[in-house]
Write a protein that holds these residues in place. Structure first.
Motif, PDB file in Angstrom:
ATOM      1  N   TYR A 186       7.080  -0.217  -1.287  1.00  0.00           N
ATOM      2  CA  TYR A 186       5.875  -0.803  -0.720  1.00  0.00           C
ATOM      3  C   TYR A 186       6.090  -1.150   0.753  1.00  0.00           C
ATOM      4  N   ILE A 187       5.072  -0.919   1.543  1.00  0.00           N
ATOM      5  CA  ILE A 187       5.099  -1.324   2.951  1.00  0.00           C
ATOM      6  C   ILE A 187       4.825  -2.822   2.995  1.00  0.00           C
ATOM      7  N   ASP A 214       2.781   6.548   7.680  1.00  0.00           N
ATOM      8  CA  ASP A 214       1.477   6.260   7.102  1.00  0.00           C
ATOM      9  C   ASP A 214       1.627   6.232   5.580  1.00  0.00           C
ATOM     10  N   SER A 215       0.826   5.420   4.931  1.00  0.00           N
ATOM     11  CA  SER A 215       0.907   5.338   3.476  1.00  0.00           C
ATOM     12  C   SER A 215       0.549   6.678   2.841  1.00  0.00           C
ATOM     13  N   ALA A 241      -1.544   4.731  -2.797  1.00  0.00           N
ATOM     14  CA  ALA A 241      -1.835   3.316  -3.033  1.00  0.00           C
ATOM     15  C   ALA A 241      -1.390   2.927  -4.432  1.00  0.00           C
ATOM     16  N   GLU A 244      -1.123  -2.487  -3.139  1.00  0.00           N
ATOM     17  CA  GLU A 244      -0.065  -2.175  -2.183  1.00  0.00           C
ATOM     18  C   GLU A 244      -0.176  -0.740  -1.681  1.00  0.00           C
ATOM     19  N   ALA A 245       0.577  -0.450  -0.627  1.00  0.00           N
ATOM     20  CA  ALA A 245       0.634   0.907  -0.078  1.00  0.00           C
ATOM     21  C   ALA A 245       2.079   1.375  -0.076  1.00  0.00           C
ATOM     22  N   TYR A 246       2.315   2.586  -0.593  1.00  0.00           N
ATOM     23  CA  TYR A 246       3.648   3.177  -0.572  1.00  0.00           C
ATOM     24  C   TYR A 246       3.868   3.891   0.764  1.00  0.00           C
ATOM     25  N   GLY A 247       5.081   3.758   1.308  1.00  0.00           N
ATOM     26  CA  GLY A 247       5.423   4.448   2.549  1.00  0.00           C
ATOM     27  C   GLY A 247       6.845   4.969   2.516  1.00  0.00           C
TER      28      GLY A 247
END
Length: 251
Positions: free
Chosen positions: A98-99, A111-112, A115, A208-211
């Motif tokens: 997660y970012i 960038d993600s 999600a 959350e956003a994965y990066g």
């Protein structure tokens, strides 16, 4: 005789020097991306029949191809991903990361690429309906993940049981040594689908956003990843990978 000795010395010196340059060139391997992951988090990354697979694995391989590179993988515990990246053990890390503001202080993120969010997983027959029902109960979490900090900061009445591996969290719930596990949404729903006997609480805990994590001194690599991500989204590769793993169209 002296001349012969000088010529021999010159040849040895040239050979050693050439070998040194050759070794340095091979060490750089500009066509290779050294990427780390903790392959214990299905469907994001895991091993099956001795082979590494998962959403993140397919995503990274597609990004590398778009960048004209190939991936060399390093397997490492999740908690070691960011320290290892900072220590130059590899070029990037992808592992359902997660970012977060805390992580962004020490590494950069692309960038993600998807999600997700934190959810609570319980046994199918559990009476627990919401996270507040877990107050005073045991909840398993994986060390080094946002689940630990989230429960610590937002749910202080929950008793955390911290484990090293993702699978351990689920096993503790399965045998009744923990009342729930808090983990990423993709992993939780994968477990429900493949193992049975579990359910996910209806209301997610976070969004959350994965990066992909990269070092702060590698802005060109971050830019290259973002360019590749835009490329595979435009040509349909990204949508195909999302559909393969999650049975849905791309976001």
């Amino acid at each position: 005789m002296k001349l012969n000795r000088l010529l021999s010395l010159a040849c040895v010196t040239f050979a050693v020097t050439f070998a040194g340059f050759s070794g340095a060139a091979s060490a750089q391997t500009p066509d290779v991306l050294n990427v780390a992951t903790d392959a214990t988090f299905p469907p994001m990354e895991y091993t099956e029949n001795g082979a590494r697979t998962g959403f993140d694995v397919d995503m990274m391989n597609a990004l590398a191809k778009a960048m004209g590179k190939r991936v060399q993988w390093t397997d490492i515990d999740f908690k070691g991903l960011i320290p290892g990246l900072i220590a130059h053990r590899f070029d990037a890390a992808i592992s359902g990361i997660y970012i977060t503001d805390e992580r962004a202080k020490v590494v950069d993120f692309t960038d993600s690429y998807y999600a997700g969010g934190l959810v609570a997983l319980v046994k199918s027959d559990s009476p627990i309906k919401s996270v507040t029902d877990l107050n005073g109960k045991k909840v398993s979490v994986q060390v080094g993940t946002k689940s630990v900090n989230f429960l610590r900061d937002n749910c202080p009445q929950i008793n955390r049981v911290e484990v090293e591996k993702n699978q351990e969290m689920f096993d503790l719930v399965g045998i009744g040594r923990a009342d729930a596990a808090v983990t990423g949404k993709p992993a939780a729903y994968q477990l429900v689908k493949t193992r049975g006997g579990f359910r996910v609480l209806e209301k997610p805990l976070t969004t959350e956003a994965y990066g992909i994590a990269v070092r702060k001194d590698e802005p060109q690599l971050k830019a290259a990843f973002n360019t590749a991500l835009a490329k595979i989204k435009a040509d349909g590769t990204y949508a195909a990978i999302v559909k393969k793993w999650f049975g849905a169209t791309a976001q």
